[in-house]
Design a protein around this motif. Structure first.
Motif, PDB file in Angstrom:
ATOM      1  N   LEU A   1      33.142  42.339 -13.213  1.00 23.51           N
ATOM      2  CA  LEU A   1      34.613  41.764 -11.545  1.00 23.51           C
ATOM      3  C   LEU A   1      34.931  43.539 -10.857  1.00 23.51           C
ATOM      4  O   LEU A   1      34.795  44.472 -12.094  1.00 23.51           O
ATOM      5  CB  LEU A   1      35.280  41.363 -12.244  1.00 23.51           C
ATOM      6  N   SER A   2      34.600  43.606  -9.930  1.00 20.32           N
ATOM      7  CA  SER A   2      34.668  44.726  -9.007  1.00 20.32           C
ATOM      8  C   SER A   2      35.366  44.495  -7.326  1.00 20.32           C
ATOM      9  O   SER A   2      35.552  43.052  -6.989  1.00 20.32           O
ATOM     10  CB  SER A   2      33.449  45.336  -9.037  1.00 20.32           C
ATOM     11  N   LYS A   3      35.798  45.244  -6.852  1.00 18.52           N
ATOM     12  CA  LYS A   3      36.533  45.046  -5.980  1.00 18.52           C
ATOM     13  C   LYS A   3      35.662  44.989  -4.123  1.00 18.52           C
ATOM     14  O   LYS A   3      36.272  44.978  -3.667  1.00 18.52           O
ATOM     15  CB  LYS A   3      37.945  46.716  -6.221  1.00 18.52           C
ATOM     16  N   LYS A   4      34.687  45.939  -4.656  1.00 17.79           N
ATOM     17  CA  LYS A   4      33.284  45.849  -4.081  1.00 17.79           C
ATOM     18  C   LYS A   4      32.561  45.331  -4.377  1.00 17.79           C
ATOM     19  O   LYS A   4      32.167  44.748  -5.765  1.00 17.79           O
ATOM     20  CB  LYS A   4      33.568  47.245  -2.612  1.00 17.79           C
ATOM     21  N   PRO A   5      31.126  44.211  -3.414  1.00 14.75           N
ATOM     22  CA  PRO A   5      30.505  43.706  -3.958  1.00 14.75           C
ATOM     23  C   PRO A   5      28.944  45.193  -4.717  1.00 14.75           C
ATOM     24  O   PRO A   5      28.941  46.139  -4.444  1.00 14.75           O
ATOM     25  CB  PRO A   5      29.308  43.470  -2.897  1.00 14.75           C
ATOM     26  N   ILE A   6      29.099  44.276  -5.905  1.00 14.26           N
ATOM     27  CA  ILE A   6      28.124  45.628  -6.686  1.00 14.26           C
ATOM     28  C   ILE A   6      26.730  43.959  -6.262  1.00 14.26           C
ATOM     29  O   ILE A   6      26.575  43.111  -7.325  1.00 14.26           O
ATOM     30  CB  ILE A   6      28.757  45.826  -8.161  1.00 14.26           C
ATOM     31  N   LYS A   7      26.002  44.912  -5.942  1.00 11.10           N
ATOM     32  CA  LYS A   7      24.575  44.124  -6.072  1.00 11.10           C
ATOM     33  C   LYS A   7      22.882  44.860  -6.748  1.00 11.10           C
ATOM     34  O   LYS A   7      22.069  44.036  -7.132  1.00 11.10           O
ATOM     35  CB  LYS A   7      23.835  44.145  -4.564  1.00 11.10           C
ATOM     36  N   SER A   8      22.694  46.392  -6.871  1.00 12.30           N
ATOM     37  CA  SER A   8      22.067  46.756  -7.606  1.00 12.30           C
ATOM     38  C   SER A   8      22.428  48.178  -8.516  1.00 12.30           C
ATOM     39  O   SER A   8      23.457  48.786  -8.150  1.00 12.30           O
ATOM     40  CB  SER A   8      20.771  47.790  -6.303  1.00 12.30           C
ATOM     41  N   VAL A   9      21.173  48.591  -8.493  1.00 15.58           N
ATOM     42  CA  VAL A   9      21.986  50.027  -9.596  1.00 15.58           C
ATOM     43  C   VAL A   9      22.625  50.851  -9.194  1.00 15.58           C
ATOM     44  O   VAL A   9      23.398  51.343  -9.152  1.00 15.58           O
ATOM     45  CB  VAL A   9      20.991  50.024 -10.583  1.00 15.58           C
ATOM     46  N   ASP A  10      21.679  51.103  -7.701  1.00 15.85           N
ATOM     47  CA  ASP A  10      22.442  52.124  -6.404  1.00 15.85           C
ATOM     48  C   ASP A  10      23.860  51.929  -6.772  1.00 15.85           C
ATOM     49  O   ASP A  10      24.931  52.855  -6.079  1.00 15.85           O
ATOM     50  CB  ASP A  10      21.942  52.593  -5.500  1.00 15.85           C
ATOM     51  N   ASP A  11      24.381  50.710  -6.808  1.00 20.55           N
ATOM     52  CA  ASP A  11      25.463  50.000  -6.456  1.00 20.55           C
ATOM     53  C   ASP A  11      26.338  50.269  -7.167  1.00 20.55           C
ATOM     54  O   ASP A  11      28.021  51.098  -6.942  1.00 20.55           O
ATOM     55  CB  ASP A  11      25.969  48.608  -6.009  1.00 20.55           C
ATOM     56  N   LEU A  12      26.003  50.980  -8.606  1.00 20.70           N
ATOM     57  CA  LEU A  12      26.939  51.990  -9.750  1.00 20.70           C
ATOM     58  C   LEU A  12      27.954  53.068  -9.364  1.00 20.70           C
ATOM     59  O   LEU A  12      28.714  53.561  -9.721  1.00 20.70           O
ATOM     60  CB  LEU A  12      26.121  51.437 -11.206  1.00 20.70           C
TER      61      LEU A  12
END
Length: 335
Positions: free
Chosen positions: A160-171
């Motif tokens: 669960l996040s405050k912005k979209p997380i769609k890929s590993v790079d988003d981490l």
């Protein structure tokens, strides 16, 4: 007359004592066991523990009674495990990692993307590697009753996040809540995230105060914790399988007849099947509530991409001496 009255008094006392003894004997024939959990009784897991208790009573014809103490009535996790070892309570039901002090290899169960899926995880738990861990637990006074390891928690995990997380790079740079596990925190650091240890009960506040931007959780616990009020983006990551073990003081277990031992094991495994049914029903209701009340967005991931990203970390655990040499390949080779 006085002598006769005295004899009557003595006879009365003998009858009363005899009756009390018989009453005590009948009570002693029933063995009561204390089972502690941290889950509230109205959750799917809470209902499952009561189902287990009911099964034990039925199967034993009332000779064995399990009394369930939900919602940490007997203390926090480590306290309850200590209580169990001391004998002041008989059983504790929670995630397997709570027992890693008795065998550090249990920690691998929460290493992201080490296991392909729950079936792979079950092969680990019920095969030679798992049996070695089980024996180490028994040697330390703890016996796992649900030998089939089919009590699935989740039944899957989400972020669960405050912005979209769609890929590993988003981490990268993401302030993610971690529990107290060096393995888990280091795994997310290895892909660029910034894990912060926050107590589970304080995570909602941590999200609200921007101490963390994201939290991972079994899907079944998201709605009860109201995480989607603050973090409405849900990514299905399923980074590791989770199960619940019903553990028992081994000395107490060994003191029971073989028949009662078999009843406990059988009931624990049947409870695992029930847990899956109850959790699936609960999750469907929760998802509908989160969609209608919190307007959540749900994302799927390319799981192979995430598995590859975490793969190097798996071998770092061996290089650092945290798990035995060859352990990762041994796990990955399980079919």
């Amino acid at each position: 007359m006085k002598k006769f009255a005295f004899m009557l008094l003595v006879l009365s006392l003998v009858i009363v004592v005899s009756a009390c003894s018989e009453s005590g004997k009948a009570t002693d024939d029933v063995i009561e066991l204390k089972l502690g959990t941290k889950m509230p009784e109205d959750t799917a897991e809470g209902k499952t523990f009561q189902y287990f208790a009911d099964l034990v009573k039925t199967k034993s014809d009332g000779k064995l009674v399990v009394k369930v103490y939900p919602a940490e009535q007997l203390g926090k996790g480590t306290t309850q495990i200590d209580n169990m070892l001391l004998g002041s309570q008989d059983m504790y039901a929670e995630g397997a990692t709570y027992f890693s002090d008795f065998d550090p290899n249990i920690e691998v169960s929460s290493v992201p993307y080490l296991f392909r899926d729950y079936e792979h995880y079950t092969q680990f738990n019920t095969g030679e590697m798992g049996k070695e861990i089980d024996q180490n637990l028994i040697d330390n006074g703890v016996r796992i009753l649900n030998t089939e390891r089919n009590f699935i928690r989740g039944p899957y995990r989400v972020l669960l996040s405050k912005k979209p997380i769609k890929s590993v790079d988003d981490l990268k740079g993401l302030k993610i809540r971690s529990f107290e596990s060096a393995f888990y925190s280091a795994a997310y650091e290895s892909v660029g995230a910034k894990p912060t240890v926050v107590a589970w009960t304080e995570t909602y506040l941590g999200l609200k105060q921007n101490l963390v931007d994201a939290v991972t959780s079994p899907i079944s616990l998201v709605w009860p914790m109201k995480f989607t009020e603050i973090a409405p983006y849900m990514t299905v990551i399923d980074e590791y399988p989770q199960d619940v073990v019903i553990a028992m003081n081994d000395e107490k277990f060994s003191s029971l007849s073989e028949e009662l031992q078999e009843i406990l094991i059988e009931a624990a495994n049947e409870a695992g099947e029930k847990a899956v049914e109850l959790t699936d029903e609960e999750v469907q209701k929760h998802l509908e509530l989160m969609k209608t009340e919190h307007n959540i967005e749900i994302f799927e991931i390319d799981k192979q991409e995430w598995m590859d990203a975490f793969s190097d970390y798996h071998y770092q655990l061996e290089k650092q001496g945290k798990i035995p040499k060859g352990y990762v390949d041994q796990i990955k080779s399980l079919q």
